[in-house]
Design a protein around this motif. Sequence first.
Motif, PDB file in Angstrom:
ATOM      1  N   ALA A 218       0.818  -1.205   0.000  1.00 48.44           N
ATOM      2  CA  ALA A 218       0.000   0.000   0.000  1.00 48.44           C
ATOM      3  C   ALA A 218       0.852   1.255   0.000  1.00 48.44           C
ATOM      4  N   LYS A 221       2.711   2.322  -3.791  1.00 46.31           N
ATOM      5  CA  LYS A 221       1.966   2.734  -4.977  1.00 46.31           C
ATOM      6  C   LYS A 221       2.610   3.975  -5.579  1.00 46.31           C
ATOM      7  N   GLU A 277      -3.695   1.854   5.030  1.00 46.86           N
ATOM      8  CA  GLU A 277      -5.097   1.511   4.772  1.00 46.86           C
ATOM      9  C   GLU A 277      -5.696   0.593   5.837  1.00 46.86           C
TER      10      GLU A 277
END
Length: 459
Positions: A218, A221, A277
């Motif tokens: 995550a 990215k 996240e």
Amino acid sequence: MPVDEALARAVGDVVNGGLNFDLRPGNAIEFTGVNINGAHYGLRGDATLDGLASGITLSADMMANYRDLSSLSGLAGRELGGEGTANVRGYYQVLTHSFDAEVQIRGQDIAVSQPHADRLLSGQSRIFVSARRDDTGIELRDLSVNARNLTVKGQGYLNSRAADVQAQIDMPDLSAADPAFAGLINAQAQLTGPTGARKLEVNGKAVDLVTGIADLDAALKGETDLHVAAALTGDSFELQQLVLSNPQLKIDGGGRFAEGLVDAELDLDVPDLAVFERGLAGGLTATAKATEEAGLRKITVTGLGQDLRLGQSDVEGALPGETRLDLSAEQQGEAFTIKTFTLKNAQMDATASGVISPQTTDVAAKLDLRSLASFGRGWRGALQADARFADDAGGGRRLEVTGLGHDLSFGQSQVDGALAGETRLTLNGIERGGIFEIGTATIDNPACGWARPARSARA
């Protein structure tokens, strides 16, 4: 047939072919029309042996075709597969080991018993090498590799005193090497330094990396800059610097690695934990150090969080201000010993220590929550608790928790009014074979005349 089994397998049971040779003036033998065939291979071309009196030089223009590379597994010392064709043009001097050659290899589904390499070499692959060696060293005029989702282009020189070899590496899809990976990498690599003190530096960019570690992916990215600087001295490997950097995180580390010896350090900087996240938020910086000698690994971690939020998006305040983390631990074999662990914030203190291993478990922890407001909507009050998780005589692991709460509130109107003043909490349970059974759980608030033991339960 050869006595050596590996050589016998490579040569095969039947070999046939022919050639023409001619003894030329100047102590030279010329072989023309070479045509040798075995069950899985063929060799064709022309060659010359020269300088028979002063030092043998072999010049050749040959093509070798191997239709089943598995027959070479014994000679290679590992299982091989696929098929390949090689064109070799150049010379080799036996006495001085000098050469000047161009080699072009074409492969089909080549396998070398290394899963990542095997995937990259599946299908068609092309390798071209143009190089020469003399008394000054090796000159790599051209190195080109084209395989499934892998392109390498390199050139340079190296000798015992110095080296300068540079390469461009492009991998448009990492999933070709491992289905758990994804993303692309473009990198430039440079090898420098004398024999015994070579240095490798890699600089590049990665886009939308997937490593199979969900929390890390995550944060990878977008575009991530990559820098690696490493040195090889004798039998030790020194990772002088490893940097991964993007707007979401920065990892900066290095260390020295040798047989039975590790000395490494890693810095982590995450401006906002929301990138992972999981409902987390706030900034975190941390430094981890690891040393290993004679099988004993020592680990220390220090960290500083800023305005942390613990997954409760509707909880105001979270852990405001600074939160400090300190860990000192040791690992030997499968045994992990927590020497000291502390977590400090204006609202809470937590400490722990103990041993965790397949043979022994004995961990003790202490918690002082001056405010529960960070842990749930409508939560209020303070709580102190002691816990121990340790082996028992029956082959299980027993959990014992005792706690003292002050003016507790959990956002439940039917309960909160009964927990004013002091509330004592106790919990006893045991874990066996992955099943946790609660023996007793008691909530006692004498001021309110409320005492309620919980029933035994299994989880």
